[in-house]
Design an enzyme around this catalytic site. Structure first.
Site, short mmCIF file in Angstrom:
data_model
loop_
_atom_site.label_atom_id
_atom_site.label_comp_id
_atom_site.label_asym_id
_atom_site.label_seq_id
_atom_site.Cartn_x
_atom_site.Cartn_y
_atom_site.Cartn_z
N ASP A 263 33.22 51.98 29.16
CA ASP A 263 34.58 51.47 29.25
C ASP A 263 34.73 50.36 28.20
O ASP A 263 33.74 49.93 27.57
CB ASP A 263 34.93 50.98 30.67
CG ASP A 263 36.46 50.98 30.88
OD1 ASP A 263 37.22 51.05 29.89
OD2 ASP A 263 36.90 50.88 32.05
C1 BGC Z 1 40.25 50.86 31.32
C2 BGC Z 1 40.06 52.34 31.11
C3 BGC Z 1 40.80 52.80 29.88
C4 BGC Z 1 40.30 52.00 28.70
C5 BGC Z 1 40.88 52.41 27.38
C6 BGC Z 1 39.97 50.07 30.08
O1 BGC Z 1 40.39 48.76 30.22
O2 BGC Z 1 39.42 50.44 32.38
O3 BGC Z 1 40.50 53.04 32.24
O4 BGC Z 1 40.64 54.17 29.68
O5 BGC Z 1 40.58 50.62 28.94
O6 BGC Z 1 42.20 52.02 27.26
#
Ligand code: BGC
Ligand code: BGC
Length: 740
Positions: A263
């Site tokens: 993530d």
């Molecule tokens: C979130 C994810 C997301 C990623 C990319 C993160 O902050 O937890 O769910 O896909 O950002 O935007």
């Protein structure tokens, strides 16, 4: 390319090129005319390192994607195309209802169709892989991201996750309009302590394996090409550097061999967690755990070379990750066509086209849950004076924060559509108050709040006007709810109430008119006691998306008969949270809810049961269940043996309707304590007024398996109870035995 060619490519790449493949950067790094900017320097990127990256997130638009693809491919010695990823969470530009609402449809086929639409729009806009679906089991309404999940039940979540993966990916990733899916956030991100986002997760392995892993597993079995790690710790180890979780569980046990992506900055956060001294140690731990792509931190690029030189990391680990990434690019057909489906002409042809809007409207209609109705709904098509009062009356913006591309201009408000669609009544439309207090500060992405009333005085005047309209109306429809910035990532709440001003508006309208219908917009279950006590009907519409207003109008006026059932329990009050239907019996069960026995498991000030249970949902008609029967009452351990359950269901009302028939099973005694019941099957059944259908479900031994006292996934002989009905409290039961 064939496997041999891919391996040769990997073999020919320099270590720098390989490390580039592991890096994922934000699209803003490639803004036109860009120079080394703040974020690049903060990340410690070397000159030209960004063009060497293997994937880019948060860019869309055929033109833009092609431009960046050209820059990257030109800069790379082997001209390897980049992968473009984006959060297409519930629709791309034609927005679907939020995932929590989609769960309420209990309709995997429709969810699949919604994902097909999202795939097509994002594919023509240049996206290769979406960061969805989110398969995190969610039982805590305080956590803002429950909005992104399909709810509290592992079986329903699994069905929805599978439908979304299949919908995004289609038959084959290389096919036109297929985008890759990314099952997230592995693992158990939905259980942060206290409901506070990113917080510690504590749960036993048994609960992890039995309740939390199945939906991710369903996504993997449906063929998801990627998985994302989660921000949280599990057993005190941050997921993104947890070798046991990623290698032993995800890869070996669950059989995932696609691309594992961290993530956002999650590898770097191992330092904040206090488990890595520096970026080098974080990179080493994540590489050992088998995380292939590092999203927006720079631990691999800055240190793997040194770690290899020091003998701390085997270059084979890097090759393994690179091969997985190249394989995915190859499966998407990017080596043959690096733009894949990106097409300016098709963006114009497909995005927001009528077919897409129609699909999303149907998905919205099916997701609405009629929580209460004393008969005031449906509204009459003519001859009534109807006042719409509430901050969602004139709002066009009916989607969540995770609708990055959405533009409110693409949708209409209730005030726009109702007079056009149902012109036979006299209407007034007023907001009455803002969604949130004027001075509320939200930060983060998409965080501007448009206030209709700039001052408290202006708001007070609006309430007074609204009350005047309410006095003159036969029925008051009140579109109330959370602001969309109140749910989603980093939007945890300790209270689960509607904003104060809106409750005040409701109270003041109630003083002059009791014929109130509340239409509720929200991304999480709320404590609705004060709404319930004043409204004659409550229609839960969640964050319904681009076609939300017309879907709501159709439902209020009876053109659509509500058929949604709750994907999450609505707590009586926040003190019950987490509250979910598949709980366990204690040694001192409360028995009847009305029981006042002292020494049993209960609250003195609250009931044990939620205000609205999982699976609850009313209709404009009534369904009657006949007796449940089984074709036999014993099942053998042979996998192919089946008990058939049947139940006649009758629509005994005046209008056609759809019931979600649910089957729950309780394993009465096990070597470990078993849930009081678990959802094992459901079916949406359309019934004409007066019609009866026999609904049938099959029970087989694999459906009865669980992690036994030795952590073997198995079933145990004994007695089981089957419950069939229209929600998780259904009482009609019948027994069967599983024989050894
Ligand atoms: C979130 C994810 C997301 C990623 C990319 C993160 O902050 O937890 O769910 O896909 O950002 O935007
Ligand atoms: C209590 C114990 C107590 C026992 C005997 C139980 O209900 O949980 O703490 O010692 O009764 O009075």
């Amino acid at each position: 390319m064939n496997q041999q060619e891919l391996s040769k490519l990997c073999h020919d790449m320099s270590l720098e090129e390989k490390l580039g493949q592991l890096l994922q950067l934000e699209g803003f790094f490639f803004q036109e005319g860009g120079v080394m900017t703040g974020p690049e320097q903060r990340m410690g990127l070397e000159e030209n390192e960004k063009e060497m990256c293997g994937s880019v997130l948060n860019v869309w638009g055929a033109n833009n994607v092609k431009r960046i693809q050209d820059i990257i491919m030109a800069a790379q010695p082997h001209h390897i195309p980049a992968l473009f990823m984006l959060d297409v969470i519930h629709g791309f530009r034609t927005i679907a209802p939020a995932p929590i609402a989609q769960g309420c449809t209990f309709d995997p086929k429709m969810i699949y169709e919604g994902a097909r639409v999202a795939a097509k729009e994002s594919a023509v806009s240049g996206v290769h892989v979406t960061f969805a679906p989110m398969a995190d089991l969610s039982r805590d309404a305080r956590w803002g991201r429950v909005m992104e999940s399909t709810g509290e039940d592992k079986y329903l979540n699994s069905m929805c996750t599978r439908a979304m993966v299949k919908g995004f990916q289609g038959e084959n990733l290389a096919d036109p309009y297929s985008v890759g899916a990314c099952v997230k956030h592995f693992a158990a991100y939905g259980l942060p302590e206290g409901g506070r986002d990113y917080n510690t997760v504590e749960l036993s392995n048994r609960t992890l394996f039995e309740d939390y892993l199945p939906a991710y597993q369903a996504g993997i079995e449906a063929g998801a090409c990627s998985v994302m790690t989660s921000f949280n710790t599990l057993d005190r180890i941050p997921s993104s550097v947890n070798e046991w979780l990623m290698r032993d569980v995800l890869r070996d046990k669950m059989g995932f061999n696609g691309v594992l992506i961290s993530d956002y900055n999650a590898i770097g956060e191992a330092m904040k967690h206090g488990i890595a001294e520096d970026a080098k140690e974080a990179g080493k731990l994540a590489m050992k755990a088998g995380v292939d792509i590092e999203m927006m931190s720079h631990c691999y690029g800055s240190s793997i070379k040194e770690l290899i030189a020091e003998g701390e990391i085997d270059e084979e680990l890097v090759d393994e990750a690179v091969m997985r990434i190249l394989t995915l690019k190859n499966e998407l057909g990017l080596f043959e066509n690096p733009y894949k489906d990106a097409s300016e002409a098709e963006e114009i042809a497909y995005i927001l086209c009528k077919k897409h809007r129609d699909t999303m409207r149907k998905l919205s209609e099916e997701s609405f849950v009629l929580l209460e109705n004393d008969g005031i709904l449906p509204l009459k098509a003519k001859g009534q004076k109807i006042a719409f009062i509430g901050p969602y009356t004139k709002k066009q913006d009916l989607h969540s924060v995770w609708s990055i591309i959405a533009d409110e201009k693409d949708s209409k408000s209730l005030a726009d559509v109702v007079p056009k669609m149902f012109g036979g009544n006299k209407y007034t439309f007023e907001s009455g108050c803002n969604t949130v207090e004027v001075d509320t500060v939200f930060n983060g992405f998409n965080s501007t709040v448009a206030y209709e009333y700039d001052t408290k005085e202006a708001e007070e005047a609006a309430i007074i006007n609204a009350v005047e309209s309410a006095k003159k109306a036969d029925v008051v429809v009140m579109p109330l709810g959370e602001h969309r910035l109140q749910t989603g990532e980093a939007a945890s709440y300790g209270e689960l109430k509607l904003p104060e001003k809106q409750l005040e508006l409701l109270n003041r309208v109630y003083e002059v008119n009791h014929n109130i219908v509340v239409v509720l917009f929200n991304g999480r279950p709320l404590d609705l006691r004060s709404v319930k006590s004043k409204a004659k009907a409550i229609l839960e519409v969640w964050l319904p998306g681009t076609e939300g207003a017309s879907a709501i109008a159709n439902t209020l006026f009876g053109k659509n008969n509500p058929s949604g059932h709750l994907s999450m329990s609505f707590p009586y009050s926040v003190g019950q949270v987490p509250v979910h239907y598949d709980s366990f019996s204690t040694g001192r069960p409360k028995g009847e809810e009305s029981s006042n026995v002292k020494f049993c498991s209960r609250y003195i000030d609250l009931p044990n049961t939620p205000l609205y249970p999982f699976g609850h949902g009313l209709s404009y008609t009534k369904f009657k269940y006949g007796e449940v029967s089984l074709d036999k009452d014993t099942l053998t351990m042979t996998e192919s043996d089946v008990i058939e359950v049947s139940v006649p269901v009758t629509n005994c009302g005046e209008v056609d309707g759809t019931e979600v028939v649910q089957m729950y099973i309780q394993d009465v005694k096990g070597s470990v304590v078993r849930p009081v019941r678990e959802l094992k099957a459901f079916e949406r059944v359309e019934l004409k007024a007066g019609e009866t259908k026999i609904v049938r479900f099959a029970i087989t031994e694999p459906m009865l398996r669980f992690y036994d006292i030795r952590m073997n996934y198995t079933s145990e002989a004994g007695m089981f109870k089957v419950f069939v009905g229209g929600d998780s409290t259904c009482e009609m039961e019948i027994k069967f035995w599983l024989n050894r």
